[in-house]
Design a protein around this motif. Structure first.
Motif, short mmCIF file in Angstrom:
data_model
loop_
_atom_site.label_atom_id
_atom_site.label_comp_id
_atom_site.label_asym_id
_atom_site.label_seq_id
_atom_site.Cartn_x
_atom_site.Cartn_y
_atom_site.Cartn_z
N ASP A 34 5.32 41.13 -14.31
CA ASP A 34 5.05 41.88 -15.54
C ASP A 34 5.29 43.37 -15.34
O ASP A 34 5.84 44.05 -16.22
CB ASP A 34 3.61 41.64 -16.01
CG ASP A 34 3.42 40.26 -16.62
OD1 ASP A 34 4.41 39.62 -17.02
OD2 ASP A 34 2.26 39.82 -16.69
N PHE A 35 4.88 43.90 -14.19
CA PHE A 35 5.09 45.32 -13.92
C PHE A 35 6.58 45.66 -13.94
O PHE A 35 6.97 46.77 -14.32
CB PHE A 35 4.50 45.72 -12.56
CG PHE A 35 3.05 46.12 -12.61
CD1 PHE A 35 2.60 47.10 -13.48
CD2 PHE A 35 2.13 45.52 -11.76
CE1 PHE A 35 1.26 47.47 -13.51
CE2 PHE A 35 0.79 45.88 -11.78
CZ PHE A 35 0.36 46.86 -12.65
N GLU A 36 7.43 44.70 -13.56
CA GLU A 36 8.87 44.95 -13.57
C GLU A 36 9.35 45.32 -14.98
O GLU A 36 10.14 46.26 -15.15
CB GLU A 36 9.63 43.73 -13.06
CG GLU A 36 11.11 43.95 -12.95
CD GLU A 36 11.86 42.77 -12.39
OE1 GLU A 36 13.10 42.80 -12.45
OE2 GLU A 36 11.23 41.83 -11.88
N HIS A 37 8.86 44.63 -15.99
CA HIS A 37 9.22 44.96 -17.38
C HIS A 37 8.77 46.37 -17.74
O HIS A 37 9.49 47.11 -18.40
CB HIS A 37 8.56 43.97 -18.36
CG HIS A 37 9.11 42.59 -18.30
ND1 HIS A 37 10.24 42.21 -18.99
CD2 HIS A 37 8.68 41.50 -17.63
CE1 HIS A 37 10.48 40.94 -18.75
NE2 HIS A 37 9.55 40.48 -17.93
N GLU B 94 -5.67 38.65 -20.36
CA GLU B 94 -4.38 38.03 -20.07
C GLU B 94 -3.91 37.18 -21.25
O GLU B 94 -2.75 37.23 -21.66
CB GLU B 94 -4.46 37.18 -18.80
CG GLU B 94 -3.13 36.54 -18.45
CD GLU B 94 -3.18 35.64 -17.23
OE1 GLU B 94 -2.14 35.07 -16.91
OE2 GLU B 94 -4.26 35.50 -16.62
N VAL B 95 -4.82 36.40 -21.83
CA VAL B 95 -4.49 35.55 -22.99
C VAL B 95 -4.05 36.41 -24.17
O VAL B 95 -3.04 36.12 -24.83
CB VAL B 95 -5.68 34.64 -23.37
CG1 VAL B 95 -5.45 33.97 -24.71
CG2 VAL B 95 -5.93 33.60 -22.28
N ASP B 96 -4.79 37.48 -24.44
CA ASP B 96 -4.44 38.37 -25.56
C ASP B 96 -3.08 39.03 -25.35
O ASP B 96 -2.26 39.09 -26.27
CB ASP B 96 -5.50 39.46 -25.74
CG ASP B 96 -6.82 38.92 -26.27
OD1 ASP B 96 -6.85 37.77 -26.75
OD2 ASP B 96 -7.82 39.66 -26.19
N ALA B 97 -2.83 39.49 -24.13
CA ALA B 97 -1.55 40.14 -23.84
C ALA B 97 -0.40 39.14 -23.94
O ALA B 97 0.67 39.46 -24.46
CB ALA B 97 -1.58 40.78 -22.45
N THR B 98 -0.62 37.92 -23.46
CA THR B 98 0.41 36.88 -23.54
C THR B 98 0.73 36.58 -25.01
O THR B 98 1.90 36.43 -25.37
CB THR B 98 -0.04 35.61 -22.80
OG1 THR B 98 -0.24 35.94 -21.42
CG2 THR B 98 0.99 34.50 -22.91
N SER B 99 -0.28 36.52 -25.85
CA SER B 99 -0.06 36.28 -27.28
C SER B 99 0.78 37.41 -27.89
O SER B 99 1.69 37.16 -28.69
CB SER B 99 -1.39 36.18 -28.03
OG SER B 99 -2.11 35.06 -27.60
N ALA B 100 0.48 38.64 -27.52
CA ALA B 100 1.23 39.78 -28.03
C ALA B 100 2.69 39.72 -27.58
O ALA B 100 3.61 39.98 -28.36
CB ALA B 100 0.58 41.08 -27.57
N ILE B 101 2.91 39.34 -26.31
CA ILE B 101 4.27 39.25 -25.77
C ILE B 101 5.04 38.12 -26.46
O ILE B 101 6.23 38.25 -26.74
CB ILE B 101 4.22 39.04 -24.24
CG1 ILE B 101 3.68 40.31 -23.56
CG2 ILE B 101 5.60 38.69 -23.70
CD1 ILE B 101 3.27 40.10 -22.11
N GLU B 102 4.35 37.02 -26.75
CA GLU B 102 5.00 35.91 -27.44
C GLU B 102 5.44 36.32 -28.85
O GLU B 102 6.47 35.85 -29.33
CB GLU B 102 4.08 34.70 -27.49
CG GLU B 102 3.94 34.00 -26.16
CD GLU B 102 2.87 32.91 -26.13
OE1 GLU B 102 2.13 32.76 -27.13
OE2 GLU B 102 2.78 32.22 -25.11
N CYS B 103 4.69 37.20 -29.48
CA CYS B 103 5.06 37.70 -30.81
C CYS B 103 6.22 38.69 -30.73
O CYS B 103 7.07 38.73 -31.62
CB CYS B 103 3.87 38.39 -31.48
SG CYS B 103 2.58 37.24 -31.98
N ASP B 104 6.24 39.50 -29.69
CA ASP B 104 7.27 40.51 -29.52
C ASP B 104 7.56 40.67 -28.03
O ASP B 104 6.81 41.35 -27.31
CB ASP B 104 6.82 41.84 -30.12
CG ASP B 104 7.85 42.95 -29.99
OD1 ASP B 104 8.94 42.71 -29.41
OD2 ASP B 104 7.58 44.06 -30.47
#
Length: 120
Positions: free
Chosen positions: A43-46, A7-17
């Protein structure tokens, strides 16, 4: 554990893009597996908006919603529950997930609400 790290890794990726669909998908999966169903569904909605025809994705969303309902109903197994009455042996029909027609947040809109009264 692993789900929290994912979750932390995915959140970091989303914050970048913020348009990185794979990041939303990975975070949705991590949140589903850690019992954060409401956040997972957001998140699934996106992801669904980017892939509206994906049957695999629809199955993941449906599984997340079922798990959330089971938790809300105190662990009741809904997998075999037939909420629509006797189907006469018919197969379950998947529900299509449709994209919103606008970008507004529907929860903030008053639908068919009468106009506020103006007492004098």
């Amino acid at each position: 554990g692993r789900h929290a790290d994912a979750e932390v890794d995915a959140t970091s990726a989303i914050e970048c893009d913020g348009t990185y669909v794979k990041g939303y998908h990975r975070r949705a999966q991590a949140r589903t597996n850690s019992g954060q169903f409401e956040s997972a569904l957001e998140d699934f909605e996106h992801v669904v908006r980017a892939n509206p025809e994906s049957k695999t994705l629809q199955a993941e969303v449906n599984a997340c919603m079922q798990k959330a309902a089971e938790v809300m109903l105190g662990g009741m197994d809904l997998g075999s529950l037939n909420l629509g009455g006797d189907t006469g042996g018919a197969q379950r029909k998947p529900v299509a997930i449709q994209e919103d027609s606008d970008d507004s947040d529907d929860e903030d809109e008053a639908v068919d609400a009468p106009p506020p009264s103006n007492p004098r």
